[in-house]
Scaffold this motif. Structure first.
Motif, PDB file in Angstrom:
ATOM      1  N   PRO A  11      -7.639 -18.745  20.655  1.00  0.00           N
ATOM      2  CA  PRO A  11      -7.844 -18.283  22.034  1.00  0.00           C
ATOM      3  C   PRO A  11      -8.170 -16.785  22.084  1.00  0.00           C
ATOM      4  N   GLY A  12      -9.180 -16.441  22.880  1.00  0.00           N
ATOM      5  CA  GLY A  12      -9.573 -15.044  23.049  1.00  0.00           C
ATOM      6  C   GLY A  12     -10.737 -14.630  22.168  1.00  0.00           C
ATOM      7  N   PHE A  13     -11.131 -15.466  21.226  1.00  0.00           N
ATOM      8  CA  PHE A  13     -12.239 -15.132  20.328  1.00  0.00           C
ATOM      9  C   PHE A  13     -13.334 -16.183  20.485  1.00  0.00           C
ATOM     10  N   GLU A  14     -14.589 -15.769  20.221  1.00  0.00           N
ATOM     11  CA  GLU A  14     -15.705 -16.702  20.372  1.00  0.00           C
ATOM     12  C   GLU A  14     -16.520 -16.873  19.096  1.00  0.00           C
ATOM     13  N   ALA A  15     -16.498 -15.918  18.196  1.00  0.00           N
ATOM     14  CA  ALA A  15     -17.311 -16.001  16.984  1.00  0.00           C
ATOM     15  C   ALA A  15     -16.729 -15.038  15.953  1.00  0.00           C
TER      16      ALA A  15
ATOM     17  N   ARG B 119     -14.015 -19.423 -11.295  1.00  0.00           N
ATOM     18  CA  ARG B 119     -14.908 -18.901 -10.263  1.00  0.00           C
ATOM     19  C   ARG B 119     -14.042 -18.392  -9.108  1.00  0.00           C
ATOM     20  N   VAL B 120     -14.361 -17.208  -8.596  1.00  0.00           N
ATOM     21  CA  VAL B 120     -13.615 -16.618  -7.482  1.00  0.00           C
ATOM     22  C   VAL B 120     -14.611 -16.127  -6.429  1.00  0.00           C
ATOM     23  N   ALA B 121     -14.143 -16.039  -5.199  1.00  0.00           N
ATOM     24  CA  ALA B 121     -14.946 -15.509  -4.104  1.00  0.00           C
ATOM     25  C   ALA B 121     -13.990 -14.878  -3.106  1.00  0.00           C
ATOM     26  N   TRP B 122     -14.441 -13.823  -2.458  1.00  0.00           N
ATOM     27  CA  TRP B 122     -13.603 -13.192  -1.453  1.00  0.00           C
ATOM     28  C   TRP B 122     -14.506 -12.546  -0.404  1.00  0.00           C
ATOM     29  N   GLY B 123     -13.993 -12.510   0.784  1.00  0.00           N
ATOM     30  CA  GLY B 123     -14.759 -11.938   1.880  1.00  0.00           C
ATOM     31  C   GLY B 123     -13.847 -11.479   2.993  1.00  0.00           C
ATOM     32  N   GLU B 124     -14.427 -10.697   3.877  1.00  0.00           N
ATOM     33  CA  GLU B 124     -13.683 -10.168   5.018  1.00  0.00           C
ATOM     34  C   GLU B 124     -14.473 -10.496   6.278  1.00  0.00           C
ATOM     35  N   ILE B 125     -13.759 -10.926   7.319  1.00  0.00           N
ATOM     36  CA  ILE B 125     -14.411 -11.247   8.583  1.00  0.00           C
ATOM     37  C   ILE B 125     -13.799 -10.437   9.715  1.00  0.00           C
ATOM     38  N   ARG B 126     -14.610 -10.228  10.749  1.00  0.00           N
ATOM     39  CA  ARG B 126     -14.133  -9.602  11.980  1.00  0.00           C
ATOM     40  C   ARG B 126     -14.407 -10.603  13.095  1.00  0.00           C
ATOM     41  N   LEU B 127     -13.372 -10.915  13.856  1.00  0.00           N
ATOM     42  CA  LEU B 127     -13.510 -11.871  14.956  1.00  0.00           C
ATOM     43  C   LEU B 127     -14.055 -11.154  16.188  1.00  0.00           C
ATOM     44  N   ARG B 128     -14.993 -11.803  16.884  1.00  0.00           N
ATOM     45  CA  ARG B 128     -15.549 -11.243  18.119  1.00  0.00           C
ATOM     46  C   ARG B 128     -14.809 -11.825  19.311  1.00  0.00           C
ATOM     47  N   ARG B 129     -14.414 -10.943  20.199  1.00  0.00           N
ATOM     48  CA  ARG B 129     -13.688 -11.371  21.403  1.00  0.00           C
ATOM     49  C   ARG B 129     -14.649 -11.983  22.415  1.00  0.00           C
ATOM     50  N   GLN B 130     -14.094 -12.851  23.253  1.00  0.00           N
ATOM     51  CA  GLN B 130     -14.876 -13.409  24.350  1.00  0.00           C
ATOM     52  C   GLN B 130     -15.095 -12.328  25.386  1.00  0.00           C
ATOM     53  N   PRO B 131     -16.275 -12.287  25.988  1.00  0.00           N
ATOM     54  CA  PRO B 131     -16.492 -11.286  27.029  1.00  0.00           C
ATOM     55  C   PRO B 131     -15.626 -11.585  28.244  1.00  0.00           C
ATOM     56  N   VAL B 132     -15.135 -10.527  28.850  1.00  0.00           N
ATOM     57  CA  VAL B 132     -14.295 -10.661  30.043  1.00  0.00           C
ATOM     58  C   VAL B 132     -15.221 -10.864  31.234  1.00  0.00           C
ATOM     59  N   PRO B 133     -15.003 -11.901  32.048  1.00  0.00           N
ATOM     60  CA  PRO B 133     -15.863 -12.115  33.227  1.00  0.00           C
ATOM     61  C   PRO B 133     -15.757 -10.943  34.197  1.00  0.00           C
ATOM     62  N   MET B 134     -16.876 -10.615  34.852  1.00  0.00           N
ATOM     63  CA  MET B 134     -16.898  -9.499  35.803  1.00  0.00           C
ATOM     64  C   MET B 134     -15.937  -9.714  36.964  1.00  0.00           C
ATOM     65  N   ALA B 135     -15.740 -10.945  37.371  1.00  0.00           N
ATOM     66  CA  ALA B 135     -14.834 -11.238  38.486  1.00  0.00           C
ATOM     67  C   ALA B 135     -13.399 -10.851  38.128  1.00  0.00           C
ATOM     68  N   ALA B 136     -13.040 -10.912  36.873  1.00  0.00           N
ATOM     69  CA  ALA B 136     -11.687 -10.566  36.454  1.00  0.00           C
ATOM     70  C   ALA B 136     -11.462  -9.052  36.444  1.00  0.00           C
ATOM     71  N   LEU B 137     -12.559  -8.272  36.389  1.00  0.00           N
ATOM     72  CA  LEU B 137     -12.426  -6.815  36.350  1.00  0.00           C
ATOM     73  C   LEU B 137     -12.289  -6.206  37.745  1.00  0.00           C
ATOM     74  N   ARG B 138     -12.762  -6.888  38.792  1.00  0.00           N
ATOM     75  CA  ARG B 138     -12.676  -6.349  40.155  1.00  0.00           C
ATOM     76  C   ARG B 138     -11.289  -6.528  40.715  1.00  0.00           C
ATOM     77  N   PRO B 139     -10.816  -5.479  41.441  1.00  0.00           N
ATOM     78  CA  PRO B 139      -9.464  -5.595  42.046  1.00  0.00           C
ATOM     79  C   PRO B 139      -9.417  -6.464  43.252  1.00  0.00           C
TER      80      PRO B 139
END
Length: 157
Positions: free
Chosen positions: A114-118, A137-157
């Motif tokens: 929850p909270g991430f999209e890709a 055989r070995v392999a290793w990697g690092e990933i960064r999770l992308r957050r879901q964009p916050v809807p504009m309606a949620a930002l308005r008071p």
């Protein structure tokens, strides 16, 4: 009347077959339960001698074709960053090119939280470690999770 010391071969084969077929959805298959029945049948019929059957069972136990080819270790570096390290079995039958697929599958699982999209792959390396008695055989990697964009309606008071 003599007591029955061993199950007759047909009955032993049927029992082993029934045990090998018992499974529920979501569990790994138990085909290895059929191995003792096959070994007993081969030895009993005279096709294989006992030392050869024992050697076959020992090789099967070492190679274990039903075990996963890759062992995975995962470390959380930050809330949205993970390091994934993969190590292949020392004795394997195939799976040499699976590292990237296993890595991507786990990264997609982490990105589905929850909270991430890709996810973005920050780094990726593959190699071979020369260990005794077998190279791995070995392999290793690092990933960064992308957050879901916050809807504009949620930002308005």
């Amino acid at each position: 009347m003599k007591p029955l010391r061993f199950l007759p071969l047909p009955l032993a084969t049927v029992v082993a077959g029934m045990l090998g077929g018992c499974s529920t959805i979501g569990e790994p298959p138990h085909d290895w339960l059929l191995l003792p029945a096959a070994a007993v049948a081969a030895v009993h019929s005279g096709y294989i001698k006992i030392p050869a059957a024992l050697a076959g069972v020992a090789v099967y136990a070492l190679v274990d074709p039903l075990a996963p080819n890759w062992a995975m270790q995962e470390a959380r570096l930050a809330e949205d960053r993970f390091r994934i390290v993969l190590r292949m079995k020392a004795l394997h039958a195939g799976g040499d090119g699976e590292a990237r697929q296993v890595f991507a599958r786990r990264a997609a699982q982490l990105a589905s939280q929850p909270g991430f999209e890709a996810y973005d792959i920050v780094s990726w390396e593959e190699g071979i470690e020369s260990t005794r008695p077998f190279a791995q055989r070995v392999a290793w990697g690092e990933i960064r999770l992308r957050r879901q964009p916050v809807p504009m309606a949620a930002l308005r008071p």
